[in-house]
Design an enzyme around this catalytic site. Sequence first.
Site, PDB file in Angstrom:
ATOM      1  N   CYS A  91       0.314  -1.060   0.073  1.00 12.56           N
ATOM      2  CA  CYS A  91       0.222   0.274  -0.293  1.00 12.56           C
ATOM      3  C   CYS A  91       0.786   1.490   0.564  1.00 12.56           C
ATOM      4  O   CYS A  91       0.284   2.380  -0.254  1.00 12.56           O
ATOM      5  CB  CYS A  91      -1.091  -0.349   1.446  1.00 12.56           C
ATOM      6  SG  CYS A  91      -2.450  -1.059   1.186  1.00 12.56           S
ATOM      7  N   LYS A 113       0.537   3.149  -3.222  1.00 15.14           N
ATOM      8  CA  LYS A 113      -0.971   4.436  -3.429  1.00 15.14           C
ATOM      9  C   LYS A 113      -0.111   5.855  -3.640  1.00 15.14           C
ATOM     10  O   LYS A 113       1.229   5.980  -3.025  1.00 15.14           O
ATOM     11  CB  LYS A 113      -0.897   4.671  -2.074  1.00 15.14           C
ATOM     12  CG  LYS A 113      -2.697   3.759  -1.931  1.00 15.14           C
ATOM     13  CD  LYS A 113      -3.513   3.635  -1.370  1.00 15.14           C
ATOM     14  CE  LYS A 113      -3.628   3.636   0.456  1.00 15.14           C
ATOM     15  NZ  LYS A 113      -4.988   3.656   0.932  1.00 15.14           N
ATOM     16  N   ASP A 168     -14.079   7.331   1.752  1.00 12.76           N
ATOM     17  CA  ASP A 168     -14.303   5.783   2.611  1.00 12.76           C
ATOM     18  C   ASP A 168     -13.492   4.448   2.226  1.00 12.76           C
ATOM     19  O   ASP A 168     -12.734   4.597   1.053  1.00 12.76           O
ATOM     20  CB  ASP A 168     -16.163   6.279   3.045  1.00 12.76           C
ATOM     21  CG  ASP A 168     -16.015   5.637   4.331  1.00 12.76           C
ATOM     22  OD1 ASP A 168     -15.196   5.206   5.190  1.00 12.76           O
ATOM     23  OD2 ASP A 168     -17.389   5.264   4.939  1.00 12.76           O
ATOM     24  N   GLY A 209     -11.083 -12.145 -13.751  1.00 11.19           N
ATOM     25  CA  GLY A 209     -10.123 -11.171 -12.898  1.00 11.19           C
ATOM     26  C   GLY A 209      -9.632 -10.584 -14.479  1.00 11.19           C
ATOM     27  O   GLY A 209     -10.450 -11.161 -15.858  1.00 11.19           O
ATOM     28  N   HIS A 210      -8.687  -9.738 -15.207  1.00 13.49           N
ATOM     29  CA  HIS A 210      -8.010  -9.030 -16.259  1.00 13.49           C
ATOM     30  C   HIS A 210      -6.471  -9.209 -15.629  1.00 13.49           C
ATOM     31  O   HIS A 210      -5.704  -8.497 -14.609  1.00 13.49           O
ATOM     32  CB  HIS A 210      -8.703  -7.821 -16.223  1.00 13.49           C
ATOM     33  CG  HIS A 210      -8.213  -7.373 -17.888  1.00 13.49           C
ATOM     34  ND1 HIS A 210      -8.850  -7.420 -19.197  1.00 13.49           N
ATOM     35  CD2 HIS A 210      -7.690  -6.637 -18.124  1.00 13.49           C
ATOM     36  CE1 HIS A 210      -7.773  -6.780 -19.858  1.00 13.49           C
ATOM     37  NE2 HIS A 210      -6.932  -6.104 -19.173  1.00 13.49           N
ATOM     38  N   THR A 211      -5.529  -9.971 -16.654  1.00 10.83           N
ATOM     39  CA  THR A 211      -4.225  -9.814 -16.503  1.00 10.83           C
ATOM     40  C   THR A 211      -3.498  -8.780 -17.558  1.00 10.83           C
ATOM     41  O   THR A 211      -3.289  -9.047 -18.754  1.00 10.83           O
ATOM     42  CB  THR A 211      -3.253 -10.937 -15.911  1.00 10.83           C
ATOM     43  OG1 THR A 211      -4.432 -11.492 -15.606  1.00 10.83           O
ATOM     44  CG2 THR A 211      -1.906 -10.679 -16.012  1.00 10.83           C
ATOM     45  N   ASP A 249     -10.188   1.003   7.727  1.00 12.07           N
ATOM     46  CA  ASP A 249      -9.021   0.377   7.936  1.00 12.07           C
ATOM     47  C   ASP A 249      -8.068   0.901   7.948  1.00 12.07           C
ATOM     48  O   ASP A 249      -8.322   2.266   7.038  1.00 12.07           O
ATOM     49  CB  ASP A 249      -9.128  -1.419   7.019  1.00 12.07           C
ATOM     50  CG  ASP A 249      -9.057  -1.116   5.681  1.00 12.07           C
ATOM     51  OD1 ASP A 249      -9.252   0.576   5.076  1.00 12.07           O
ATOM     52  OD2 ASP A 249      -9.302  -1.834   4.636  1.00 12.07           O
TER      53      ASP A 249
HETATM   54 CO    CO Z   1     -10.159   1.400   3.575  1.00 15.84          CO
HETATM   55 CO    CO Z   2      -8.622   0.519   0.186  1.00 16.56          CO
HETATM   56 CO    CO Z   3     -16.059   2.285   6.268  1.00 20.92          CO
END
Ligand code: CO
Ligand code: CO
Ligand code: CO
Length: 346
Positions: free
Chosen positions: A17, A20, A49, A138-140, A226
Amino acid sequence: MDTARVRLTATTSGGGCSSKVSSADLATVLRDFPAQDDPDVIVGFATSDDAGVYRLNDELALVQTVDFFTPIVDDPYDFGRIAAANAISDVYAMGGTPRTALNITTFPIEELGHATLGRILAGGAAVAREAGVAILGGHTVKDDEPKYGMAVTGTVHPKHAITNAGARAGDVLVLTKPLGTGILANALKKGSIDEEQIAPAVRWMTTLNRAASLAMIAARVHAATDITGFGLLGHAFELARASGVRLRIVASKVPVYELARELIAVGIAPGGSRSNAREHEVFTTFEAGIPPDLRLLLSDAQTSGGLLIAVPPARLSALLGGLHQPDALAAVIGRVELGTGIAVDA
Ligand code: CO
Ligand code: CO
Ligand code: CO
């Protein structure tokens, strides 16, 4: 190429992550993006969100999210498991039930070979199965860097989605996984630590936030999100802003990987977490005496992190009673106040 010899984290510039695009860059790009006026959009992108929520009828809403990134560990099967747990997590963070997923993959098939890609997808499939999620396709795409993740669709009652906008002054803040995966993954990539040393973090990153989500639904909490690429402070700020409140976090109460602390002490920390920390200074007031190392951990880009939950005090014990290891920590890390931004106490 022999799959046993491939070091996945050596094939990319950033991992997990932390790859990003920053929230500041996104805000600039999205400034002129047309606003949503569909009355069935319950949660759109305006509140930053975890997932979008769209009402189908009075009893049923869709929860939709997408997440994919470069390898955060060297083992392709573990990378697949982590990427899937991370993508599915955004549905859990909204109090939804994940139902279906589509794989999203980029891969240098000539360089890394079929077997490695197969292991990544097998890891993702194993976690999807554990979550009760059906992978529909899916897609590759061929690319120099491997990337993997999922677009996940879940369901929720339109009135019961747990957004990041519901926190109220007086609520207690609970975090369900330790911080430091960005620092650990960066150290692995640099060869400063080995696979065995990152194993405890891999166990947490492959753990679904399902148990934490079920506990927060049962405790009828006010808000949740999260913790992923923007770090604890970044996601806490999104929650504070969406809810119109201030979050007060007690640094010493925040669970962290001890090894991550040791690595920062010797100067090993990823650029993504350092740039997070610079962004977070704008809205965070730190009490005097909080060491820079700890500040960096609070901003460290997490992959497949835990839930940050705002629960009214009267329902705190119900929530904590539902959170237990090995699936979730029950760390009380602060509270919600009137005001704006984030305050961090020692
Ligand atoms: Co999140
Ligand atoms: Co996320
Ligand atoms: Co939330």
